[in-house]
Design a protein around this motif. Structure first.
Motif, PDB file in Angstrom:
ATOM      1  N   LEU A 253      42.419  46.528  45.431  1.00 36.10           N
ATOM      2  CA  LEU A 253      42.053  45.954  46.466  1.00 36.10           C
ATOM      3  C   LEU A 253      40.547  45.441  46.362  1.00 36.10           C
ATOM      4  O   LEU A 253      40.196  44.461  46.870  1.00 36.10           O
ATOM      5  N   GLY A 254      39.761  46.083  45.446  1.00 38.68           N
ATOM      6  CA  GLY A 254      38.367  45.979  45.250  1.00 38.68           C
ATOM      7  C   GLY A 254      38.369  44.594  44.246  1.00 38.68           C
ATOM      8  O   GLY A 254      37.379  43.876  44.465  1.00 38.68           O
ATOM      9  N   ILE A 255      39.325  44.453  43.290  1.00 31.94           N
ATOM     10  CA  ILE A 255      39.186  43.307  42.435  1.00 31.94           C
ATOM     11  C   ILE A 255      39.726  42.193  43.365  1.00 31.94           C
ATOM     12  O   ILE A 255      39.295  40.900  43.303  1.00 31.94           O
ATOM     13  N   ALA A 256      40.578  42.093  44.188  1.00 31.25           N
ATOM     14  CA  ALA A 256      41.081  41.196  44.913  1.00 31.25           C
ATOM     15  C   ALA A 256      39.933  40.821  45.850  1.00 31.25           C
ATOM     16  O   ALA A 256      39.781  39.461  46.143  1.00 31.25           O
ATOM     17  N   VAL A 257      39.461  41.310  46.619  1.00 24.08           N
ATOM     18  CA  VAL A 257      38.196  41.292  47.274  1.00 24.08           C
ATOM     19  C   VAL A 257      37.016  40.474  46.605  1.00 24.08           C
ATOM     20  O   VAL A 257      36.566  39.433  47.065  1.00 24.08           O
ATOM     21  N   SER A 258      36.891  40.792  45.472  1.00 25.29           N
ATOM     22  CA  SER A 258      35.685  40.366  44.440  1.00 25.29           C
ATOM     23  C   SER A 258      35.945  38.858  44.209  1.00 25.29           C
ATOM     24  O   SER A 258      35.276  38.167  44.077  1.00 25.29           O
TER      25      SER A 258
ATOM     26  N   PHE B  52      46.199  39.417  43.137  1.00 24.93           N
ATOM     27  CA  PHE B  52      45.946  40.913  43.280  1.00 24.93           C
ATOM     28  C   PHE B  52      45.965  41.457  44.682  1.00 24.93           C
ATOM     29  O   PHE B  52      46.427  42.712  44.776  1.00 24.93           O
ATOM     30  N   PHE B  53      45.823  40.750  45.767  1.00 30.57           N
ATOM     31  CA  PHE B  53      46.369  41.203  46.912  1.00 30.57           C
ATOM     32  C   PHE B  53      47.805  41.452  47.306  1.00 30.57           C
ATOM     33  O   PHE B  53      48.332  42.577  47.685  1.00 30.57           O
ATOM     34  N   LEU B  54      48.613  40.518  46.269  1.00 32.86           N
ATOM     35  CA  LEU B  54      50.081  40.984  46.278  1.00 32.86           C
ATOM     36  C   LEU B  54      50.219  42.183  45.464  1.00 32.86           C
ATOM     37  O   LEU B  54      51.202  43.131  46.020  1.00 32.86           O
ATOM     38  N   LEU B  55      49.648  42.288  44.368  1.00 31.60           N
ATOM     39  CA  LEU B  55      49.730  43.716  43.855  1.00 31.60           C
ATOM     40  C   LEU B  55      49.397  44.967  44.616  1.00 31.60           C
ATOM     41  O   LEU B  55      50.046  46.018  44.635  1.00 31.60           O
ATOM     42  N   PHE B  56      48.286  44.623  45.319  1.00 29.65           N
ATOM     43  CA  PHE B  56      47.598  45.814  46.288  1.00 29.65           C
ATOM     44  C   PHE B  56      48.767  46.016  47.459  1.00 29.65           C
ATOM     45  O   PHE B  56      49.079  47.246  47.612  1.00 29.65           O
ATOM     46  N   GLY B  57      49.318  45.008  47.898  1.00 26.34           N
ATOM     47  CA  GLY B  57      50.494  45.182  49.009  1.00 26.34           C
ATOM     48  C   GLY B  57      51.640  46.029  48.491  1.00 26.34           C
ATOM     49  O   GLY B  57      52.388  46.824  49.254  1.00 26.34           O
TER      50      GLY B  57
ATOM     51  N   MET C  71      42.343  24.958  45.571  1.00 21.31           N
ATOM     52  CA  MET C  71      43.121  26.009  45.854  1.00 21.31           C
ATOM     53  C   MET C  71      43.598  26.926  44.738  1.00 21.31           C
ATOM     54  O   MET C  71      43.758  28.138  44.961  1.00 21.31           O
ATOM     55  N   PHE C  72      43.574  26.412  43.441  1.00 14.32           N
ATOM     56  CA  PHE C  72      43.909  27.264  42.296  1.00 14.32           C
ATOM     57  C   PHE C  72      42.884  28.230  42.311  1.00 14.32           C
ATOM     58  O   PHE C  72      43.101  29.452  41.616  1.00 14.32           O
ATOM     59  N   ALA C  73      41.641  28.183  42.749  1.00 11.31           N
ATOM     60  CA  ALA C  73      40.545  29.076  42.597  1.00 11.31           C
ATOM     61  C   ALA C  73      41.184  30.359  43.451  1.00 11.31           C
ATOM     62  O   ALA C  73      40.479  31.529  43.200  1.00 11.31           O
ATOM     63  N   TYR C  74      41.861  30.511  44.376  1.00 12.88           N
ATOM     64  CA  TYR C  74      42.331  31.319  45.269  1.00 12.88           C
ATOM     65  C   TYR C  74      43.384  32.199  44.476  1.00 12.88           C
ATOM     66  O   TYR C  74      43.947  33.365  45.162  1.00 12.88           O
ATOM     67  N   ALA C  75      44.025  31.636  43.563  1.00 16.77           N
ATOM     68  CA  ALA C  75      45.445  32.186  43.138  1.00 16.77           C
ATOM     69  C   ALA C  75      45.166  33.523  42.374  1.00 16.77           C
ATOM     70  O   ALA C  75      45.833  34.660  42.652  1.00 16.77           O
ATOM     71  N   PRO C  76      44.112  33.850  41.654  1.00 19.90           N
ATOM     72  CA  PRO C  76      43.822  35.142  41.035  1.00 19.90           C
ATOM     73  C   PRO C  76      43.705  36.332  42.419  1.00 19.90           C
ATOM     74  O   PRO C  76      44.361  37.439  42.116  1.00 19.90           O
ATOM     75  N   ALA C  77      42.963  35.873  43.368  1.00 20.60           N
ATOM     76  CA  ALA C  77      42.934  36.677  44.454  1.00 20.60           C
ATOM     77  C   ALA C  77      44.014  37.063  45.032  1.00 20.60           C
ATOM     78  O   ALA C  77      44.316  38.158  45.570  1.00 20.60           O
ATOM     79  N   ALA C  78      45.140  36.104  45.535  1.00 23.53           N
ATOM     80  CA  ALA C  78      46.208  36.120  46.005  1.00 23.53           C
ATOM     81  C   ALA C  78      47.061  37.164  45.076  1.00 23.53           C
ATOM     82  O   ALA C  78      47.762  37.963  45.668  1.00 23.53           O
TER      83      ALA C  78
END
Length: 336
Positions: free
Chosen positions: A31-36, A10-15, A1-8
């Protein structure tokens, strides 16, 4: 679950960035960093997958970039030839062709490094790949977010519809590219007029040195000849650039209604950069794109990205310079 924290994160910052203002290039990068990061997190889940699935994904990871690169090079070269045939050999029409040749150059450099076994040539090739990778990442971010931004449609009534000029044929006639903008501007006008609150349509464009009249006048004439009500057209006839289009149109709108709302209309390939310029100039409105011929889109998109890349030249050239410097130092290191 922690693996998804960085993506989450950056998605929050994008929003948050989108809610603050859609017209920011930082939204594209976030958005690009979040998807990566999300893609990397999903790859970590492969350790739990069956062996066959892992093998298939490994093959896909190897094949997709290879096949994709070949397809991209072919597409860029073919589009470059089409642009030259249909639009002439102006520098702006050569961008897709040059991009395809540039990718071929990097591939040839990599193959030469592998064939010769030269460490220094390998470092040079690796540095070129890193620089191209950085620019390519930004380009993908730009294209992806520009596509999402283009899905935005005006939902509330506006006071003005601003149509940006783009040059005239023979110095006096509206070309298809500009006609597409005018038709889309008219569409926005008519949808709102049907609700009983017609906006003012501003045609924006001055007179170039090779033009017989200001672009805005030819644009207005085009609309009026097709039944558009002349009393709902305002002409901004002094601008020479997109920034001037927006600044001078803004002056007209502020004078008529200080708390105005507007929609700016341009072609779809130009919409996101125009939106960035609208934010920079303080225009209170979003940008709406009109259709563009498919063959014209790749070169135009590359040109738009190049303009945005250069508008942030300090950070972009700084990063590219650091990558190049690191490669140069590695190649010149003693004993290697």
């Amino acid at each position: 679950m922690f693996a998804y924290a960085p993506a989450a994160l950056f998605f929050l910052l994008f929003g948050i960035g989108v809610l603050r203002d859609r017209r920011q290039f930082s939204n594209a990068v976030l958005l690009g960093i979040a998807v990566s990061l999300l893609s990397l997190a999903l790859l970590t889940e492969l350790r739990k997958a069956p062996t066959l699935v892992v093998e298939l994904v490994a093959v896909a990871i190897f094949l997709l970039p290879t096949v994709g690169t070949v397809a991209l090079v072919w597409f860029l070269l073919a589009n470059g030839v089409t642009m030259i045939r249909k639009e002439g050999r102006r520098p702006a029409n050569l961008l897709s062709l040059l991009a395809g040749l540039g990718i071929i150059g990097v591939i040839m450099l990599l193959l030469a490094a592998l064939a010769t076994g030269s460490f220094r040539l390998g470092v040079l090739a690796g540095t070129a790949v890193l620089v191209v990778g950085y620019v390519s990442f930004l380009f993908v971010c730009f294209v992806g977010y520009a596509f999402l931004y283009g899905r935005h449609r005006p939902r509330r009534d506006v006071d003005f519809v601003v149509v940006l000029g783009s040059g005239l044929i023979g110095g006096e006639r509206v070309p298809p590219l500009l006609a597409s903008r005018l038709d889309r501007g008219r569409e926005v006008y008519e949808k709102q007029a049907a609700r009983g609150n017609p906006p003012v349509l501003i045609t924006s464009g001055g007179q170039g040195p090779d033009e017989k009249l200001p672009e805005s006048h030819a644009m207005a004439d085009y609309l009026v000849e097709r039944g558009f009500p002349a009393e709902h057209i305002e002409r901004e006839d002094r601008s020479r650039t997109t920034e001037e289009n927006l600044l001078l149109s803004k002056a007209i709108m502020v004078q008529a209604k200080p708390d105005y709302r507007c929609v700016v209309v341009t072609n779809n390939f130009h919409a996101f950069r125009a939106a960035l310029t609208a934010r920079k100039t303080g225009v209170n409105g979003h940008v709406f794109g009109s259709p563009t011929a498919r063959y014209y889109w790749p070169s135009a998109t590359i040109r738009e990205f190049a303009a945005i890349f250069l508008s942030h030249k300090l950070i972009n050239f700084g990063i590219c310079g650091l990558l190049a410097l690191a490669g140069l130092l590695a190649a010149l290191a003693p004993g290697l």
